[in-house]
Enzyme design. Sequence first.
Site, PDB file in Angstrom:
ATOM      1  N   ARG A  81       0.678  -1.031   0.032  1.00 15.13           N
ATOM      2  CA  ARG A  81       0.061   0.153  -0.006  1.00 15.13           C
ATOM      3  C   ARG A  81       0.913   1.201   0.098  1.00 15.13           C
ATOM      4  O   ARG A  81       0.405   2.229  -0.850  1.00 15.13           O
ATOM      5  CB  ARG A  81      -0.953  -0.171   1.216  1.00 15.13           C
ATOM      6  CG  ARG A  81      -2.099   1.085   1.208  1.00 15.13           C
ATOM      7  CD  ARG A  81      -3.133   0.749   2.000  1.00 15.13           C
ATOM      8  NE  ARG A  81      -2.653   0.853   3.559  1.00 15.13           N
ATOM      9  CZ  ARG A  81      -3.075   0.613   4.673  1.00 15.13           C
ATOM     10  NH1 ARG A  81      -4.311   0.367   4.729  1.00 15.13           N
ATOM     11  NH2 ARG A  81      -2.482   0.945   5.934  1.00 15.13           N
ATOM     12  N   LYS A 183      -2.490   6.399   1.425  1.00 17.65           N
ATOM     13  CA  LYS A 183      -2.460   6.994   2.732  1.00 17.65           C
ATOM     14  C   LYS A 183      -1.567   8.122   2.706  1.00 17.65           C
ATOM     15  O   LYS A 183      -0.457   8.446   3.163  1.00 17.65           O
ATOM     16  CB  LYS A 183      -1.922   5.907   3.768  1.00 17.65           C
ATOM     17  CG  LYS A 183      -2.393   6.008   4.935  1.00 17.65           C
ATOM     18  CD  LYS A 183      -2.157   4.565   5.748  1.00 17.65           C
ATOM     19  CE  LYS A 183      -2.233   4.758   7.362  1.00 17.65           C
ATOM     20  NZ  LYS A 183      -3.576   5.311   7.828  1.00 17.65           N
ATOM     21  N   GLU A 219     -16.353   6.137   5.054  1.00 18.40           N
ATOM     22  CA  GLU A 219     -15.400   5.754   6.302  1.00 18.40           C
ATOM     23  C   GLU A 219     -15.322   6.603   7.351  1.00 18.40           C
ATOM     24  O   GLU A 219     -15.612   7.878   6.996  1.00 18.40           O
ATOM     25  CB  GLU A 219     -14.100   5.122   5.771  1.00 18.40           C
ATOM     26  CG  GLU A 219     -13.183   6.200   5.208  1.00 18.40           C
ATOM     27  CD  GLU A 219     -11.773   5.617   4.795  1.00 18.40           C
ATOM     28  OE1 GLU A 219     -11.291   4.897   5.649  1.00 18.40           O
ATOM     29  OE2 GLU A 219     -10.961   5.999   3.660  1.00 18.40           O
TER      30      GLU A 219
HETATM   31  N1  PLP Z   1      -8.931   4.134   6.954  1.00 17.14           N
HETATM   32  C1  PLP Z   1      -8.293   5.127   7.354  1.00 17.14           C
HETATM   33  C2  PLP Z   1      -8.622   6.558   6.755  1.00 17.14           C
HETATM   34  C3  PLP Z   1      -7.097   4.934   7.875  1.00 17.14           C
HETATM   35  O1  PLP Z   1      -6.325   5.992   8.262  1.00 17.14           O
HETATM   36  C4  PLP Z   1      -6.797   3.886   8.505  1.00 17.14           C
HETATM   37  C5  PLP Z   1      -5.671   3.318   9.009  1.00 17.14           C
HETATM   38  O2  PLP Z   1      -4.629   2.870   8.743  1.00 17.14           O
HETATM   39  C6  PLP Z   1      -7.680   2.804   8.214  1.00 17.14           C
HETATM   40  C7  PLP Z   1      -8.764   3.035   7.219  1.00 17.14           C
HETATM   41  C8  PLP Z   1      -7.424   1.534   8.571  1.00 17.14           C
HETATM   42  O3  PLP Z   1      -6.402   0.718   7.667  1.00 17.14           O
HETATM   43  P1  PLP Z   1      -5.551  -0.470   8.178  1.00 17.14           P
HETATM   44  O4  PLP Z   1      -6.520  -1.470   8.616  1.00 17.14           O
HETATM   45  O5  PLP Z   1      -4.754  -0.863   6.991  1.00 17.14           O
HETATM   46  O6  PLP Z   1      -4.839  -0.114   9.476  1.00 17.14           O
HETATM   47  C1  COI Z   2      -3.860   3.522  11.749  1.00 17.94           C
HETATM   48  O1  COI Z   2      -4.617   2.759  12.084  1.00 17.94           O
HETATM   49  O2  COI Z   2      -2.668   2.772  11.617  1.00 17.94           O
HETATM   50  C2  COI Z   2      -3.910   4.896  11.340  1.00 17.94           C
HETATM   51  O3  COI Z   2      -2.791   5.236  10.498  1.00 17.94           O
HETATM   52  C3  COI Z   2      -4.930   5.511  11.541  1.00 17.94           C
HETATM   53  C4  COI Z   2      -4.506   6.855  12.272  1.00 17.94           C
HETATM   54  C5  COI Z   2      -5.697   7.828  11.919  1.00 17.94           C
HETATM   55  C6  COI Z   2      -3.965   6.645  13.555  1.00 17.94           C
END
Ligand code: PLP
Ligand code: COI
Length: 340
Positions: A81, A183, A219
């Site tokens: 990612r 991200k 989200e």
């Molecule tokens: N959506 C957003 C906007 C996020 O910042 C995060 C955090 O990483 C997620 C979703 C969840 O992603 P992940 O499960 O890969 O941490």
């Molecule tokens: C994560 O879950 O790793 C994120 O980056 C979310 C952040 C808003 C702390």
Amino acid sequence: MEKNIDWGNLGFGYMRTDFRYVANFKDGKWSSGQITSDDKVVINESAGVLQYAQTCFEGLKAYKTKDNSVVCFRPDLNAERMIQSAERLEMPAFPKERFLDAIHQVVQANLNWVPPYGSGASLYIRPYMFGTNPVMGVKPADEYQFRIFVSPVGPYFKGGAKPITLRIPDFDRAAPRGTGHVKAGLNYAMSLHAIVEAHKQGYNENLYLDSATRTKIEETGGANVIFVTKDNEVVTPKSSSILPSITRRSLMYVAENYLGLKAVEREIYLNEIHTFKECALCGTAAVLSPVGRVIDHGREINFSSGMEHAGEITQKLYDTLTGIQQGKIDAPDGWIYKIA
Ligand code: PLP
Ligand code: COI
């Protein structure tokens, strides 16, 4: 030896640990990279990151398992990612194998900051990259720094397992053909005003709608969302402008393959969410945080799971996912990356 920290009372915040990883991109290639104790970044006043927010990041965690190993959860997906984020922001990719090696090195160097098994805390790992050389016209930088720091953390939402309240904000998080699916730091800058306003009004987070029609659920600022239908189906929004959460993809797999539930990714409309019985936010930081209530401009949507406990399916998903992460339940092949 673990550090002397009150692990059970940690919140989600930055704590300076001993070591971080740094590599630099210059003249078209990445330097070999090293572990350093220096937590300061010194860059030019006109660095690309400072002027045009050319930065992206990742988030993952290291856990102590039942047998006292230290593991990470699916770091290969974070590596992939981050490459996608870099490409969308015209930054050089940090190669996957190097990303995994860097995670390994930085966690290994900070082993005594990994919270003990069963403490409820974990070691958050934050890889990030930013443009370092001066730019004035709007263009990508030529030089970049890739870093990873780690910090022990507790629950993202205060109160841990207590259900939270979301509001439907009047602000949007991402445009249909924008950067919502990567991200990029800029997505989070966009969300700061909305989160400050939400907190002032007493809500825990914003539940964003699609900005084209403002009829569909996307989200929150830092997590994907799942719902449970009255028939125990797990549903989650399908959208090209949300972050493809690794936790959400894992939970959908767990729902189908461990719990025998139907798991569906589809468009979800704001005007149908009152039909769901459970709602929860999922992400590395959020893990799986139950949502008890959504407020849409005064209209209250109360999930039948209530404001005291997670719903039954949410709890099962949580127990299974965290059980896999902590080595209590057998993981699918390739999900657990052993560090020590
Ligand atoms: N959506 C957003 C906007 C996020 O910042 C995060 C955090 O990483 C997620 C979703 C969840 O992603 P992940 O499960 O890969 O941490
Ligand atoms: C994560 O879950 O790793 C994120 O980056 C979310 C952040 C808003 C702390």
